[in-house]
Design an enzyme around this catalytic site. Structure first.
Site: not given
Ligand SMILES: [Zn+2]
Length: 727
Positions: A42-44
């Site tokens: 997941q990106s963040t």
């Protein structure tokens, strides 16, 4: 078979997500022999927290692998990259591990929910694709299973990678455009710099604290006056003036603190365009070449205000004008110690350090202090230092500084009355400003101790736990207040705010007499240099070697250029500008039967000056000039020279050598010489062409060369031919 068993050790339940059992034909036993890798990202961290469904879906891929025939313990879940952006493989240890596993031939299948989870950059994506093709690894996502060795599959995978990168670009652009648009309107602010606060509406305003404002104004005023960052820093330290800081975060967020002044903060302050009221955006862009891997905040550089993405003048409340801001920047640039800059005024006594330019090659000339008395000299040495070229030119510094000093006095004379008034006003203003600063500090200390007292009185006396702590704080505040009061009293005693009538009279008297002020021992060299720099922009010097006269052109502030001639001290008679007239005059006086002593006295009376800074002529000097000029007539003719023979003086003349040098060579046995028995015992020397060449080479050798072994050949004279060696 339907994989319904929950993943061991996984809190997230993927049990509800079920896949029908259709094992694709691409899955072969050679793939099943190796592990299946499930890559989760997941990106963040915010997405990890909020998009739980997406994360659960990714973990569910494990069931898919099991459904396709891998046993549970042969499915490798790589989830180290939760919270990492897919923009690059850098810093994603999970992706690196995946690549390593594939290239070791351990992986039969790589699964990701979509291609953008694996890589947002085409470079990383194609690297993975190449490796999978090479090691016969299948790639799978939610839509299907692909074999990178198959042309059609590979085409599709390539396309998916490109789309994924394009998607990232679109996302970024949309976000950046929004921010930039707000910045173009001058409404997007970062943390407020020192001396500013952010209002609830997002706008910046001057700090409401009066002491903060007066310190910031003081910094700018003092820099204008003192001219260097170093002097400004020393001034602040000497007067115990702190820098007002409101922290951006932490427990004391936004509360005023006084920090020790330091050079970098002051430099940032002077370079920041906001103090001139200008709004900027993109002042600290990232230079990818300077980035250090793993350190996201590196690689930033500070752009000049004009090169920022957005520059809006007069957008914010200002402490200084834009003109003053630009003057400060120019001053800071000139203070840098570079060939192209003037540099800051220095401690040495030279007036023109950094201002003097060579008229022959255009380079900036150096200041040198030589000898026991630290004699000042200006020299053009840049080509000599950088390219080992011969020295360009140099001049005795004393005469040039005297000329400049004389010219400055002439220029300054009319301003003296004005100057004396300004000097008194300046001194008083400076004292009052410092006094104001002290009073503000005192007021703050009073307020803080009063506040501590109020807090103490507001607690219930029985609550000793709290009261004890508050009592301690109150005592500390009282101590601080006492310390400030004492320091202020000390300041008042040392520097009275009002000038006494005697001081007033002394300042007026001194500034009325500008030459006295200029030569006063209490005026420092750097102050003199600053005065010169206020009035003179550049001085160009052309001083041809072997000549007594040098040309000086001065470019005054405002653009006017004046030209002057300078008589400088020279070392030899031949360099005197009227040497011909001088020797002629000596010959005339000699012919009218004057003795050498009489001639010397006459020359001194007529105002002739010898070289080498000697004040007057004497009999020996007169004789020397006379014999140089009239060598032929002065010689007795008792001996006829044979071929290759020279009188001692003639050889010195042929070689363009001072007599004492040739004499010292003779004493060392470096030339052929013998003394005549007849005719006053004069010295006679012998040299043929070869020998003359040797002596000329000897002359061009540098100082101290004769200690070198290679000098032995040059110092050994050729034997005197036998038929000539005896009279
Ligand atoms: Zn030069």
């Amino acid at each position: 078979m339907i994989a319904t068993e929950p993943v061991p050790g996984e809190a997230r339940s993927s049990a509800q997500i079920q896949y029908p059992v259709v094992v694709p034909s691409k899955v072969q036993s050679r793939h099943l022999e190796r592990v299946a890798a499930v890559y989760i990202r997941q990106s963040t961290l915010q997405q990890v927290q909020e998009h739980r469904e997406s994360t659960a879906l990714q973990y569910a891929l494990r069931s898919k692998a099991i459904a396709w025939g891998w046993s549970g313990d042969r499915v490798l879940v790589i989830d180290e990259d939760l919270g990492c952006s897919g923009a690059s493989a850098e810093g994603r240890s999970g992706f690196q591990r995946l690549l390593a596993e594939v290239s070791l031939g351990h992986v039969g299948l790589v699964l990701g929910i979509e291609m953008s989870r694996l890589a947002r950059s085409c470079r990383d994506w194609h690297q993975l694709l190449e490796l999978c093709a090479l090691f016969d690894t299948l790639l799978g996502d939610a839509d299907g299973l692909y074999d990178p060795r198959n042309y059609n599959d590979r085409l599709l995978l390539g396309l998916k990678g490109t789309l994924s990168e394009a998607e990232l670009h679109v996302l970024r652009q949309r976000m950046n455009e929004g921010r930039l648009n707000k910045a173009r309107r001058g409404e997007l602010f970062n943390h407020p710099p020192m001396g500013y606060v952010r209002l609830p509406g997002g706008e910046l305003a001057l700090d409401p604290d009066q002491q903060v404002q007066s310190v910031i104004r003081l910094i700018f005023e003092k820099f204008q006056q003192l001219g260097t960052l170093n002097a400004l820093l020393r001034y602040l330290v000497k007067n115990e003036i702190g820098l007002p800081v409101r922290p951006f975060g932490g427990a004391r967020r936004g509360q005023l603190q006084w920090h020790r002044p330091n050079r970098q903060t002051l430099r940032n302050l002077l370079h920041h365009p906001i103090y001139a009221g200008a709004y900027t955006w993109g002042r600290r862009p990232v230079d990818p070449r300077r980035k250090i891997p793993g350190r996201p905040s590196t690689g930033r550089k500070v752009a000049a205000a004009e090169q920022c993405q957005v520059l809006i003048k007069d957008r914010c409340p200002a402490y200084i004008t834009w003109e003053q801001y630009e003057a400060n920047r120019t001053r800071l640039a000139q203070n840098r110690n570079l060939a192209s800059a003037r540099g800051a005024p220095r401690e040495g006594p030279s007036l023109l350090g950094g201002l003097l330019v060579c008229g022959r090659c255009g380079q900036r000339m150096n200041v040198q202090y030589r000898g026991k008395c630290n004699d000042l000299r200006y020299a053009c040495t840049r080509n000599h230092c950088s390219y080992a070229a011969p020295l360009c030119q140099g001049i005795c510094g004393r005469v040039l500084d005297e000329l400049i000093g004389r010219l400055l006095m002439k220029v300054l004379e009319p301003a003296s009355v004005e100057l004396s008034l300004a000097a008194v006003a300046d001194l008083q203003q400076e004292q009052q400003r410092l006094d104001r600063h002290w009073r503000q500090r005192l007021e703050r200390a009073h307020y803080q101790s009063d506040r501590a007292a109020r807090q103490y009185h507001a607690t219930e006396p029985e609550n000793r736990l709290v009261a004890r702590e508050l009592e301690k704080q109150w005592e500390q505040m009282l101590l601080d207040q006492r310390a400030v009061e004492e320091a202020y009293a000390r300041f008042r005693r040392e520097q009275p705010v009002e000038l006494s009538p005697a001081d007033h009279a002394a300042v007026t008297a001194l500034s009325n007499k500008i030459p006295a002020l200029w030569h006063s021992p209490s005026t420092t060299s750097s102050e003199r240099q600053q005065i010169v720099r206020h009035l003179i922009e550049e001085v160009t010097l052309t001083a041809p070697p072997q000549q007594e006269i040098a040309d000086v052109s001065i470019r005054w502030a405002g653009g006017f250029t004046s030209h002057h001639q300078l008589i400088r001290p020279v070392a030899r008679y031949e360099q005197l500008r009227d040497y011909d007239r001088l020797s002629q005059r000596i010959t005339e006086l000699r012919q009218s039967k004057h003795t050498s002593a009489q001639i010397a006295a006459l020359l001194n009376a007529e105002g002739w000056r010898p070289p080498k800074r000697r004040a007057t002529f004497n009999a020996g000097m007169v004789r020397s000039i006379f014999y140089r000029r009239n060598r032929a007539t002065a010689r007795p003719v008792a001996y006829t020279l044979k071929p290759g023979e020279y009188w001692f003086g003639d050889l010195a003349h042929t070689l363009q050598l001072p007599h004492p040098t040739l004499y010292s060579w003779m004493r060392r046995g470096w030339i052929n010489a013998r003394r005549l028995d007849v005719g006053q015992g004069r010295w006679i020397t012998w040299a043929d062409e070869q020998e003359l060449d040797r002596l000329r080479r000897l002359r061009s050798c540098p100082k101290g060369w004769h200690n070198q072994p290679q000098a032995a050949d040059l110092t050994r004279p050729k034997p005197w031919p036998n038929d000539l060696s005896k009279v």
